[in-house]
Design a protein around this motif. Structure first.
Motif, PDB file in Angstrom:
ATOM      1  N   PRO A 109     149.832  -7.533  -4.955  1.00  0.00           N
ATOM      2  CA  PRO A 109     150.976  -6.729  -5.387  1.00  0.00           C
ATOM      3  C   PRO A 109     152.193  -6.952  -4.492  1.00  0.00           C
ATOM      4  O   PRO A 109     152.051  -7.277  -3.301  1.00  0.00           O
ATOM      5  N   THR A 110     153.379  -6.765  -5.062  1.00  0.00           N
ATOM      6  CA  THR A 110     154.627  -6.896  -4.309  1.00  0.00           C
ATOM      7  C   THR A 110     155.633  -5.881  -4.824  1.00  0.00           C
ATOM      8  O   THR A 110     155.532  -5.394  -5.943  1.00  0.00           O
ATOM      9  N   ASP A 111     156.622  -5.600  -4.007  1.00  0.00           N
ATOM     10  CA  ASP A 111     157.745  -4.777  -4.434  1.00  0.00           C
ATOM     11  C   ASP A 111     158.851  -4.906  -3.395  1.00  0.00           C
ATOM     12  O   ASP A 111     158.605  -5.316  -2.251  1.00  0.00           O
ATOM     13  N   LEU A 112     160.051  -4.561  -3.806  1.00  0.00           N
ATOM     14  CA  LEU A 112     161.195  -4.589  -2.893  1.00  0.00           C
ATOM     15  C   LEU A 112     161.294  -3.302  -2.086  1.00  0.00           C
ATOM     16  O   LEU A 112     161.671  -3.323  -0.912  1.00  0.00           O
ATOM     17  N   GLU A 113     160.930  -2.171  -2.703  1.00  0.00           N
ATOM     18  CA  GLU A 113     161.167  -0.861  -2.099  1.00  0.00           C
ATOM     19  C   GLU A 113     160.039  -0.461  -1.140  1.00  0.00           C
ATOM     20  O   GLU A 113     158.867  -0.452  -1.529  1.00  0.00           O
ATOM     21  N   PRO A 114     160.385  -0.110   0.102  1.00  0.00           N
ATOM     22  CA  PRO A 114     159.347   0.321   1.066  1.00  0.00           C
ATOM     23  C   PRO A 114     158.518   1.506   0.579  1.00  0.00           C
ATOM     24  O   PRO A 114     157.306   1.560   0.816  1.00  0.00           O
ATOM     25  N   GLU A 115     159.143   2.445  -0.118  1.00  0.00           N
ATOM     26  CA  GLU A 115     158.416   3.599  -0.642  1.00  0.00           C
ATOM     27  C   GLU A 115     157.344   3.173  -1.639  1.00  0.00           C
ATOM     28  O   GLU A 115     156.244   3.736  -1.670  1.00  0.00           O
ATOM     29  N   HIS A 116     157.651   2.167  -2.443  1.00  0.00           N
ATOM     30  CA  HIS A 116     156.675   1.657  -3.402  1.00  0.00           C
ATOM     31  C   HIS A 116     155.529   0.949  -2.686  1.00  0.00           C
ATOM     32  O   HIS A 116     154.361   1.093  -3.070  1.00  0.00           O
ATOM     33  N   LEU A 117     155.851   0.182  -1.661  1.00  0.00           N
ATOM     34  CA  LEU A 117     154.803  -0.518  -0.914  1.00  0.00           C
ATOM     35  C   LEU A 117     153.819   0.468  -0.292  1.00  0.00           C
ATOM     36  O   LEU A 117     152.607   0.241  -0.294  1.00  0.00           O
ATOM     37  N   LYS A 118     154.333   1.573   0.226  1.00  0.00           N
ATOM     38  CA  LYS A 118     153.461   2.601   0.804  1.00  0.00           C
ATOM     39  C   LYS A 118     152.589   3.227  -0.275  1.00  0.00           C
ATOM     40  O   LYS A 118     151.398   3.509  -0.046  1.00  0.00           O
ATOM     41  N   SER A 119     153.153   3.452  -1.453  1.00  0.00           N
ATOM     42  CA  SER A 119     152.387   4.034  -2.547  1.00  0.00           C
ATOM     43  C   SER A 119     151.275   3.096  -3.004  1.00  0.00           C
ATOM     44  O   SER A 119     150.134   3.532  -3.236  1.00  0.00           O
ATOM     45  N   ILE A 120     151.593   1.826  -3.135  1.00  0.00           N
ATOM     46  CA  ILE A 120     150.573   0.840  -3.535  1.00  0.00           C
ATOM     47  C   ILE A 120     149.420   0.854  -2.544  1.00  0.00           C
ATOM     48  O   ILE A 120     148.238   0.926  -2.920  1.00  0.00           O
ATOM     49  N   ALA A 121     149.746   0.784  -1.255  1.00  0.00           N
ATOM     50  CA  ALA A 121     148.710   0.775  -0.219  1.00  0.00           C
ATOM     51  C   ALA A 121     147.873   2.049  -0.267  1.00  0.00           C
ATOM     52  O   ALA A 121     146.644   2.012  -0.067  1.00  0.00           O
TER      53      ALA A 121
END
Length: 222
Positions: A78-90
């Protein structure tokens, strides 16, 4: 005297679980469409094959976790630009203890390149093209051309015009709301997207009508 009926309170464990739950974003549209998208993926990719998937703009992480649970033979980046999204994915991955989802990576798709030379069997981009500047569409196909294996597939999902026209009044209203939010966003014409794809060595192989006037579109790398 400590009761033998109740285990001692593990404050740290419960606190960490609470923090994880708070980090997990909930996108209602993702919850609504995850099953129908999985059905299309099952039709166009072998569920028993060991395949490598790159998901661009993974958002909350709800899609990638659902796909990873549904197709345990597939491995997902998975990838994303937004740090908030990266935290949610994790947080989602940690919550369900998945081993076939890798650590999410930050990606600006408009740049058209990854952090490595790695290649994939498939690239997924769900609800990206209309909620991003046109440069992201160009970058997505540049990235896919570089990192998809020969014969690999790029899967797109979202709202599109066809023949320059909206396919439903609700899509026209949606387009208007997107452009009010950001003038660089908007429902794209599938013909224009296909022209971009053809110029980068892709062939459109499938268009599947989906609920709520969305489309699943698959491009094969020549």
């Amino acid at each position: 005297m400590r009761s033998t009926c109740n285990p001692p309170f593990s404050g740290g464990k419960h606190l960490q679980a609470a923090k994880t739950m708070l980090t997990m974003l909930d996108f209602p549209a993702t919850q609504r469409n995850k099953d129908v998208i999985a059905e299309v993926l099952e039709e166009h990719f072998d569920p028993q094959a060991s395949l490598e998937f790159l998901e661009v703009a993974s958002g909350s992480g709800q899609h990638v976790v659902h796909f990873a649970q549904t197709f345990p033979h597939w491995n997902f980046q998975p990838t994303d630009l937004e740090p908030e999204h990266l935290k949610s994915i994790a947080a989602y991955v940690e919550h369900v203890h998945l081993e076939n989802v890798e650590e999410p990576q930050q990606l600006d798709v408009a740049r058209g390149e990854l952090w490595s030379e790695r290649s994939f069997d498939a690239v997924l981009a769900i609800n990206l093209i209309h909620i991003s500047p046109w440069e992201c569409t160009l970058g997505l196909f540049d990235l896919a051309a570089k990192h998809l294996k020969k014969g690999g597939k790029l899967y797109l999902y979202g709202a599109y015009k066809r023949g320059g026209k909206h396919i439903a009044p609700s899509n026209e209203q949606f387009d208007h709301s997107l452009r009010q939010s950001n003038p660089t966003w908007g429902v794209r014409c599938l013909d224009e997207v296909t022209t971009v794809a053809t110029g980068r060595g892709f062939e459109r192989s499938a268009v599947v009508e989906m609920p709520a006037n969305n489309l699943s579109v698959i491009f094969n790398r020549s």
